[in-house]
Design a protein around this motif. Sequence first.
Motif, PDB file in Angstrom:
ATOM      1  N   ASN A  38     -40.157 -12.172  11.890  1.00  0.00           N
ATOM      2  CA  ASN A  38     -38.990 -12.184  11.029  1.00  0.00           C
ATOM      3  C   ASN A  38     -39.510 -12.282   9.605  1.00  0.00           C
ATOM      4  OD1 ASN A  38     -36.749 -12.792   9.551  1.00  0.00           O
ATOM      5  ND2 ASN A  38     -36.182 -14.614  10.720  1.00  0.00           N
ATOM      6  N   ARG A  83     -42.298 -16.112  19.853  1.00  0.00           N
ATOM      7  CA  ARG A  83     -42.474 -17.470  20.387  1.00  0.00           C
ATOM      8  C   ARG A  83     -43.250 -17.427  21.695  1.00  0.00           C
ATOM      9  NH1 ARG A  83     -38.233 -20.183  21.979  1.00  0.00           N
ATOM     10  NH2 ARG A  83     -36.779 -18.454  22.078  1.00  0.00           N
ATOM     11  N   ASP A 135     -48.533  -7.099  18.571  1.00  0.00           N
ATOM     12  CA  ASP A 135     -47.830  -7.240  19.834  1.00  0.00           C
ATOM     13  C   ASP A 135     -48.834  -7.214  20.984  1.00  0.00           C
ATOM     14  OD1 ASP A 135     -45.767  -7.603  21.497  1.00  0.00           O
ATOM     15  OD2 ASP A 135     -44.746  -5.714  21.054  1.00  0.00           O
ATOM     16  N   GLY A 137     -37.758  -6.943  21.649  1.00  0.00           N
ATOM     17  CA  GLY A 137     -37.346  -7.263  20.285  1.00  0.00           C
ATOM     18  C   GLY A 137     -38.489  -7.363  19.311  1.00  0.00           C
ATOM     19  N   TRP A 138     -38.152  -7.832  18.138  1.00  0.00           N
ATOM     20  CA  TRP A 138     -39.119  -7.905  17.055  1.00  0.00           C
ATOM     21  C   TRP A 138     -40.159  -8.982  17.329  1.00  0.00           C
ATOM     22  CZ3 TRP A 138     -39.114  -4.069  13.760  1.00  0.00           C
ATOM     23  CH2 TRP A 138     -37.911  -3.356  13.551  1.00  0.00           C
ATOM     24  N   GLU A 195     -35.895 -18.347  11.380  1.00  0.00           N
ATOM     25  CA  GLU A 195     -35.692 -18.138  12.814  1.00  0.00           C
ATOM     26  C   GLU A 195     -36.830 -17.251  13.326  1.00  0.00           C
ATOM     27  OE1 GLU A 195     -33.573 -19.431  15.771  1.00  0.00           O
ATOM     28  OE2 GLU A 195     -32.597 -19.627  13.813  1.00  0.00           O
ATOM     29  N   VAL A 196     -37.570 -17.708  14.340  1.00  0.00           N
ATOM     30  CA  VAL A 196     -38.666 -16.898  14.869  1.00  0.00           C
ATOM     31  C   VAL A 196     -38.155 -16.109  16.073  1.00  0.00           C
ATOM     32  CG1 VAL A 196     -41.000 -16.936  15.794  1.00  0.00           C
ATOM     33  CG2 VAL A 196     -40.302 -18.629  14.121  1.00  0.00           C
ATOM     34  N   PRO A 197     -38.434 -14.793  16.136  1.00  0.00           N
ATOM     35  CA  PRO A 197     -37.955 -14.001  17.278  1.00  0.00           C
ATOM     36  C   PRO A 197     -38.525 -14.511  18.597  1.00  0.00           C
ATOM     37  CG  PRO A 197     -38.845 -12.587  15.546  1.00  0.00           C
ATOM     38  CD  PRO A 197     -39.151 -13.986  15.149  1.00  0.00           C
ATOM     39  N   ASP A 198     -37.760 -14.308  19.668  1.00  0.00           N
ATOM     40  CA  ASP A 198     -38.169 -14.798  20.993  1.00  0.00           C
ATOM     41  C   ASP A 198     -39.540 -14.287  21.412  1.00  0.00           C
ATOM     42  OD1 ASP A 198     -35.946 -16.209  21.232  1.00  0.00           O
ATOM     43  OD2 ASP A 198     -34.890 -14.841  22.597  1.00  0.00           O
ATOM     44  N   ARG A 199     -39.758 -13.001  21.201  1.00  0.00           N
ATOM     45  CA  ARG A 199     -41.017 -12.417  21.664  1.00  0.00           C
ATOM     46  C   ARG A 199     -42.211 -13.084  20.974  1.00  0.00           C
ATOM     47  NH1 ARG A 199     -42.495  -8.411  24.936  1.00  0.00           N
ATOM     48  NH2 ARG A 199     -44.515  -7.486  24.510  1.00  0.00           N
ATOM     49  N   GLY A 208     -43.537 -15.295  12.578  1.00  0.00           N
ATOM     50  CA  GLY A 208     -43.848 -14.665  13.868  1.00  0.00           C
ATOM     51  C   GLY A 208     -45.313 -14.362  14.034  1.00  0.00           C
TER      52      GLY A 208
END
Lengths: 179, 151, 550
Positions: free
Chosen positions: C451, C259, C326, C447-448, C253-257, C322
């Motif tokens: 993952n 993506r 950032d 969020g992160w 599962e890739v975190p929303d941020r 991910g």
Amino acid sequence: MIHRILALALKSGVATVRYPRQPPILTEEFRGFLVFDPTKCVGCGACTRVCPANAMNLEIRGNEIVVEYFAGRCILCHLCFYACPFGALVATTSFDRTTTNFEDLFDRVAHEGAACPSCGSIHATKRLIQFVDLVLKSEGIEIEDRLRLCPECRRIEALRALNAFRIGMEREGVEHGVE
Amino acid sequence: MLSMALSRRSIWVFHLNTGSCNGCDIEILDALTPVHDVERLGIKLVASPRHADVALLTGPVTVKTLPMVVRALRAMPRPRAVLAIGACACGGGIWHYSYPHLGGFENLRKLLDSMGIVIDVVGYVPGCPARPEAIIDGIIKLVTRKEGGSR
Amino acid sequence: MGSAARVLETLVSSGIDRSRIEVLDDRTLLVEVPRNELRNVVATLRRLGARPRTMAACDDRSRDGVYRLLYVYAFDDLGTTTILSVALDPRKPVAPTVIDVDPALDWYELEAWDLMGIEFEGRKLRRLILPEDWPSNLHPLRKDVSIEEMKKLYKPLATWRGLEIGADSVALIPVGPYHPALHEPELFVLYLRGEKVVDIDYLGFMVHRGIEKLAESMTYDKVPFIAERICGICGYAHSVAYCQAVEHALRIEVPDRARYIRTLLLEVERIHSHLLWIGVACHLLGFDTGFMHTWRIREKVMVLAEKLTGSRKMYGINIVGGVRMDIDSDKLSYAEKVIEELRREVPRLISATISVPQVRKRLSGTGILEKSDATRYAVVGPTARGSGVPIDVRKDHPYAAYGELSFRVPTYSEGDNMARTMVRVEELEESFSIVEQTIDALRKVGGWIANEEYEIVPGRLGIGSVEAPRGEDIHVLITDRTTPYRWRVRAPTYQNLPALRAMLRDCDLADAPLTIASIDPCFSCTDRILILDLRTGGVTIRSVRKVVGG
């Protein structure tokens, strides 16, 4: 058509940055070449394991262990910078490693190697062993002799100890010995 | 040093892609277009190696391009200068362990030496991709060396 | 009812045994096909409107004792992928050819023979990727062949290997491998009768660097860096495709941020690539003013990319699960400012370039690719959308954050160079809007960014597809414990190049370079012509102008 092009040229003005007479367009985020600090490197080899391009190399030459940063192969990913536990690789925004001498592309640090007390082969740097001792001492852990051995001898030593232990158990008549 | 190297005569460059990913190639083009505009320094891209002073070599020299690369370099007039641009051309880059290439210009140079093709001056511009500014630096250093060296 | 279930029903009703079909997830089906039924199944899929995406040959001898071919088809209207898996004899792998029922798979079969040593019955095989003098029974991708062994067995030739001669009174023009305008060493041979192109051959694959083999010796987290270096123009798309393939295989599962960050960078890359292409197209038309202005504007995008990621081109921020860096609010405001500038500058540029009458004339009506040919060759990207085939991975098989964003897929039906240009120009506008939407989203979504808690399970199959600037990138990946077991990369140009044969038929020599460039940024003017005289075997080199002009 001509008037459109002229208007475009007038509106855009001078775009040229007169490098090298003017400073380059460089943002502070740029991942540039790494600067290798030989005073901080202990020769642990963490950087060589993460480098995707094998620009970081660790080589045993005679009784020295050489850590080598080959800027010519570096892909500027900075993984080694994040991996280095001692801060020996410093990330910069420098892009200029241009040279006409191939050897200039290498940064090398030669560390004094520590010989294995049993077989005499060079397996780690003296600095790394000193560092490990320091850590162990601060944790209050006793330094055993077999920590000084090279991985190969340590394996043999461990097996030997295990074997001696098993034989001892068998003599005492314990049925389920250590396998 | 800069003005000395550049005012004497303009430098014509030939671009030789030996299997690069295009990253360095678009940076070479970038150096030619308005923002860096190397033509202000007299550096001009030419279509034929026969007209070139400097070959801009990018890529790790794949085995399929090798005969053509050798041919192009042989066609250059002496003194031949080559600027190896990018991590691939300097040291094989991320590919250096793989099979279908020579792994950079150093190995090509050994091969050329054995064939009697002399490369007089070589410059290295590492980086992945090499920035246009670094390419400009490289050409200047190379030309300074070429003009100052024995001819 | 999920889309996979609908495809399953269609397949069963058209005669494929239900017990052979396995549903991997709601978008992916795996069909086990016996060797002798392959041709029928492929024909059925094509009849049902499936589009061939890629074909991967795997050496599964160490896993289950066979060679395996994986044919990947897509039902774009349902957003579903169907994988046909064919097991072949481990001692002598022979498969039936399918190029008569699906001509788009021509190169895939040649490549499977070249790199994996799989024979195809009923067709002529030739080397596609490796050099002609490569040892005949040395197939690099077989697991029992090591890189060291290959380096020992093959010593490259440094002397010129001549062209093969296949036509008599037809003039051959080699385009490449080195030519005045930039880019890759690739060799096209144009066969001319008078000034009209009658056929074209591609003798390329000079940039083969053994990526797939190399990746089998690298850990999962190092491979994105090689994937990015497949191409220096749309490399980030490849690295995302690779990460998605691993994430699909291992169900990460890739975190929303993460993506959204990937989406933002993919679009920044698309803007840079389309601008680059418009510039190169202008250059090929001899309109250097347009070229210079486009590249002046493009430089802003390069600086933006450096600001966002730390590198002008090789962004290098993807990891499995991910991204590793950032993007803070300062950088987002900077990106907003650059997009604002581009929104002002690009229309001005377009009005001064594309709308110039001479440019319009050169682009309109040349290099036509009919819709029927576009589907036959299964072309992708702007090439397909310029011929009225409305496929776009971003819409059909949503990935990253594209499912949550609103954008249009510009489609033109003319199929000429102008249509392909306009598709790209309009896509620029769409990209600006996508970037703005992602900037807004990134301000809200926290969020992160990665993952990193995942378990590596060997033997899983994953597919990652990304709409790169030039079309669909698709990566097929089979996992192993620490490294990929097999990684098959298919870049958009691989799919689009064979369609040139249709585009260049009966086209003027003068339009050929632009048409070649219209599928993929770059191909330049031919600078010399080779006239082969079969009676004497002599070769004359003359300038094109002399032969063509008079």
